[in-house]
Design an enzyme around this catalytic site. Structure first.
Site, PDB file in Angstrom:
ATOM      1  N   LYS A 111       0.838  -1.209   0.000  1.00 54.77           N
ATOM      2  CA  LYS A 111       0.000   0.000   0.000  1.00 54.77           C
ATOM      3  C   LYS A 111       0.874   1.262   0.000  1.00 54.77           C
ATOM      4  O   LYS A 111       0.565   2.239  -0.677  1.00 54.77           O
ATOM      5  CB  LYS A 111      -0.921   0.012   1.239  1.00 54.77           C
ATOM      6  CG  LYS A 111      -1.979  -1.077   1.229  1.00 54.77           C
ATOM      7  CD  LYS A 111      -3.186  -0.624   0.452  1.00 54.77           C
ATOM      8  CE  LYS A 111      -4.370  -1.486   0.369  1.00 54.77           C
ATOM      9  NZ  LYS A 111      -4.581  -2.779   0.307  1.00 54.77           N
ATOM     10  N   LYS A 194      -3.043 -10.960  -8.565  1.00 58.60           N
ATOM     11  CA  LYS A 194      -4.357 -11.472  -8.156  1.00 58.60           C
ATOM     12  C   LYS A 194      -5.492 -10.586  -8.660  1.00 58.60           C
ATOM     13  O   LYS A 194      -5.290  -9.405  -8.941  1.00 58.60           O
ATOM     14  CB  LYS A 194      -4.416 -11.577  -6.629  1.00 58.60           C
ATOM     15  CG  LYS A 194      -4.428 -10.240  -5.921  1.00 58.60           C
ATOM     16  CD  LYS A 194      -4.853 -10.361  -4.463  1.00 58.60           C
ATOM     17  CE  LYS A 194      -4.876  -8.983  -3.822  1.00 58.60           C
ATOM     18  NZ  LYS A 194      -5.458  -8.925  -2.516  1.00 58.60           N
ATOM     19  N   LYS A 197     -10.102  -5.631  -6.197  1.00 58.77           N
ATOM     20  CA  LYS A 197     -11.014  -4.509  -6.461  1.00 58.77           C
ATOM     21  C   LYS A 197     -10.243  -3.301  -6.968  1.00 58.77           C
ATOM     22  O   LYS A 197     -10.694  -2.597  -7.853  1.00 58.77           O
ATOM     23  CB  LYS A 197     -11.741  -4.126  -5.174  1.00 58.77           C
ATOM     24  CG  LYS A 197     -12.827  -5.111  -4.827  1.00 58.77           C
ATOM     25  CD  LYS A 197     -13.352  -4.882  -3.415  1.00 58.77           C
ATOM     26  CE  LYS A 197     -13.878  -6.184  -2.864  1.00 58.77           C
ATOM     27  NZ  LYS A 197     -13.909  -6.272  -1.433  1.00 58.77           N
TER      28      LYS A 197
HETATM   29  P1  TYM Z   1     -10.851  -8.396   0.973  1.00 57.86           P
HETATM   30  O1  TYM Z   1     -12.068  -7.562   1.145  1.00 57.86           O
HETATM   31  O2  TYM Z   1      -9.724  -7.852   0.166  1.00 57.86           O
HETATM   32  O3  TYM Z   1     -11.225  -9.789   0.365  1.00 57.86           O
HETATM   33  C1  TYM Z   1     -12.261 -10.572   0.939  1.00 57.86           C
HETATM   34  C2  TYM Z   1     -11.956 -12.036   0.835  1.00 57.86           C
HETATM   35  O4  TYM Z   1     -11.745 -12.401  -0.509  1.00 57.86           O
HETATM   36  C3  TYM Z   1     -10.477 -13.039  -0.642  1.00 57.86           C
HETATM   37  N1  TYM Z   1      -9.882 -12.648  -1.911  1.00 57.86           N
HETATM   38  C4  TYM Z   1      -9.326 -13.517  -2.756  1.00 57.86           C
HETATM   39  N2  TYM Z   1      -9.155 -14.847  -2.676  1.00 57.86           N
HETATM   40  C5  TYM Z   1      -8.571 -15.454  -3.714  1.00 57.86           C
HETATM   41  N3  TYM Z   1      -8.130 -14.794  -4.809  1.00 57.86           N
HETATM   42  C6  TYM Z   1      -8.271 -13.458  -4.940  1.00 57.86           C
HETATM   43  N4  TYM Z   1      -7.868 -12.827  -6.025  1.00 57.86           N
HETATM   44  C7  TYM Z   1      -8.881 -12.756  -3.870  1.00 57.86           C
HETATM   45  N5  TYM Z   1      -9.166 -11.445  -3.640  1.00 57.86           N
HETATM   46  C8  TYM Z   1      -9.776 -11.402  -2.432  1.00 57.86           C
HETATM   47  C9  TYM Z   1      -9.638 -12.517   0.527  1.00 57.86           C
HETATM   48  O5  TYM Z   1      -8.610 -13.419   0.835  1.00 57.86           O
HETATM   49  C10 TYM Z   1     -10.673 -12.424   1.600  1.00 57.86           C
HETATM   50  O6  TYM Z   1     -10.868 -13.662   2.208  1.00 57.86           O
HETATM   51  N6  TYM Z   1      -8.771  -7.884   5.387  1.00 57.86           N
HETATM   52  C11 TYM Z   1      -9.804  -8.568   4.684  1.00 57.86           C
HETATM   53  C12 TYM Z   1     -11.188  -8.351   5.252  1.00 57.86           C
HETATM   54  C13 TYM Z   1     -11.281  -8.668   6.693  1.00 57.86           C
HETATM   55  C14 TYM Z   1     -11.298  -9.969   7.269  1.00 57.86           C
HETATM   56  C15 TYM Z   1     -11.378  -9.747   8.676  1.00 57.86           C
HETATM   57  C16 TYM Z   1     -11.229 -11.256   6.765  1.00 57.86           C
HETATM   58  C17 TYM Z   1     -11.367  -7.766   7.686  1.00 57.86           C
HETATM   59  N7  TYM Z   1     -11.440  -8.422   8.902  1.00 57.86           N
HETATM   60  C18 TYM Z   1     -11.432 -10.828   9.557  1.00 57.86           C
HETATM   61  C19 TYM Z   1     -11.270 -12.329   7.655  1.00 57.86           C
HETATM   62  C20 TYM Z   1     -11.370 -12.100   9.037  1.00 57.86           C
HETATM   63  C21 TYM Z   1      -9.776  -8.058   3.264  1.00 57.86           C
HETATM   64  O7  TYM Z   1      -9.362  -6.972   2.980  1.00 57.86           O
HETATM   65  O8  TYM Z   1     -10.321  -8.881   2.384  1.00 57.86           O
END
Ligand code: TYM
Length: 329
Positions: A111, A194, A197
């Protein structure tokens, strides 16, 4: 019964990476676990969403959670900011999270590299808030994609540190989870990295068949294999990785053989992938349209989830306060 916690940031529509990395497991796990699935809107603030958009972003993720098969009667679906106890646990955990280790987190470094003008403290302590999300319900398992592995490791560390510091066996060390398999990383369509968003390389659950087709047909490939059995380049391997989750094994095998024989036509490969993604996304897309206008139902779901999540969170914060030594006069 084991407790499961996971969330998705409300920074945009959900894409295939979110589905195959997380939601697919949420849907399976809600059947026989005590699940808490939330919309991480506190986390979304690191990128400063416009106040006018904040709620609609949260609403959209709730609609897409439900459309993808989350059942509010089986799992607790809630909005992170409806549970302010998470913010208190975040503060308490931050006292034994060290700045050096936070600065070394891969996601933080990335970031900083990408947005050097917005290196806010919330970004630095992002893993602490995430640990609070998980530990507040004392989860055993956290279904996530590969990109969250390091954050989970930090959560385990904070649980261990807290227990060690106060000589208790209070927090469980949660494990990242993907139905007995490796954590997955769904690639984007731009040839490298990957699906994400902020990367603008994704296929969304809310995309129309036309949009999907257009995006897939434009996906990056290479100039094609020139020798039999030559190694597969990253952009083409990425297309095969997407096929692995949406296509029939026979179709994958067919195109792999064509590749090995140097007779593959990327246009045909893409047509097949687009068709298979559309087949997968269409029912979810249709449910998104149905649910989008049902404000009364969404309100009911969010309210029910907030109540259940708060009950669990309040219990944890009360116990943690006692362990730390806070006392009422
Ligand atoms: P976030 O919002 O970026 O993504 C949400 C979930 O989707 C998965 N993910 C992916 N998995 C495989 N390939 C990809 N290209 C891909 N892009 C996203 C992420 O691994 C995630 O599981 N920090 C987290 C949100 C969060 C969270 C938590 C998750 C906040 N608190 C507590 C679990 C437990 C995040 O930014 O995910």
């Amino acid at each position: 019964m084991e407790r499961v916690v996971s969330g998705i940031r409300s920074t945009g529509n959900l894409h295939l990476g979110n589905y195959f990395g997380a939601i697919r497991n949420f849907v399976k796990m809600q059947e026989d676990n005590d699940c808490f699935f939330f919309i991480a809107d506190y986390h979304s603030l690191t990128t400063h969403p416009n106040p006018k958009d904040l709620h609609s972003n949260v609403r959209q993720v709730l609609v897409e959670y439900l459309a993808a098969g989350l059942d509010p009667e089986k799992a607790t679906l809630f909005v992170q900011s409806d549970v302010p106890e998470i913010a208190e646990l975040n503060l308490l955990l931050s006292m034994n999270a060290y700045v050096g280790e936070l600065e070394r987190t891969a996601s933080f470094k990335e970031k900083v590299r990408k947005n050097p003008n917005n290196v806010n403290a919330g970004l630095l302590t992002y893993p602490v808030l995430m640990a609070a999300d998980i530990l507040i319900h004392n989860a055993h398992k956290v279904p996530v994609g590969k990109d969250q592995e390091q954050h989970l490791e930090m959560c385990r560390k904070y649980a261990r540190r807290f227990n060690g510091m106060y000589k208790v066996e209070y927090f469980i060390e949660p494990t990242p989870y993907n139905f007995g398999e490796e954590l997955v990383k769904i690639p984007g369509l731009d040839g490298t990295g990957k699906m994400g968003k902020s990367e603008g390389n994704g296929i969304y659950l809310s995309d129309t068949p036309k949009q999907i087709q257009k995006k897939v047909m434009r996906a990056v490939t290479d100039s094609g294999p020139t020798e039999p059995n030559s190694p597969i380049s990253e952009p083409v391997q990425n297309l095969f990785t997407i096929m692995d989750v949406v296509s029939e094994p026979s179709a994958i095998e067919f195109f792999k053989e064509e590749y090995a024989k140097c007779s593959i036509r990327y246009g045909d490969l893409k047509k097949q992938i687009a068709e298979d993604i559309i087949k997968f996304v269409e029912p979810i897309y249709n449910r998104i349209q149905e649910l989008s206008d049902d404000s009364a139902y969404l309100q009911k779901v969010a309210k029910m989830g907030a109540e259940k999540a708060r009950e669990s969170a309040q219990k944890t914060v009360k116990e943690v306060r006692e362990i730390i030594g806070f006392k009422k006069f």
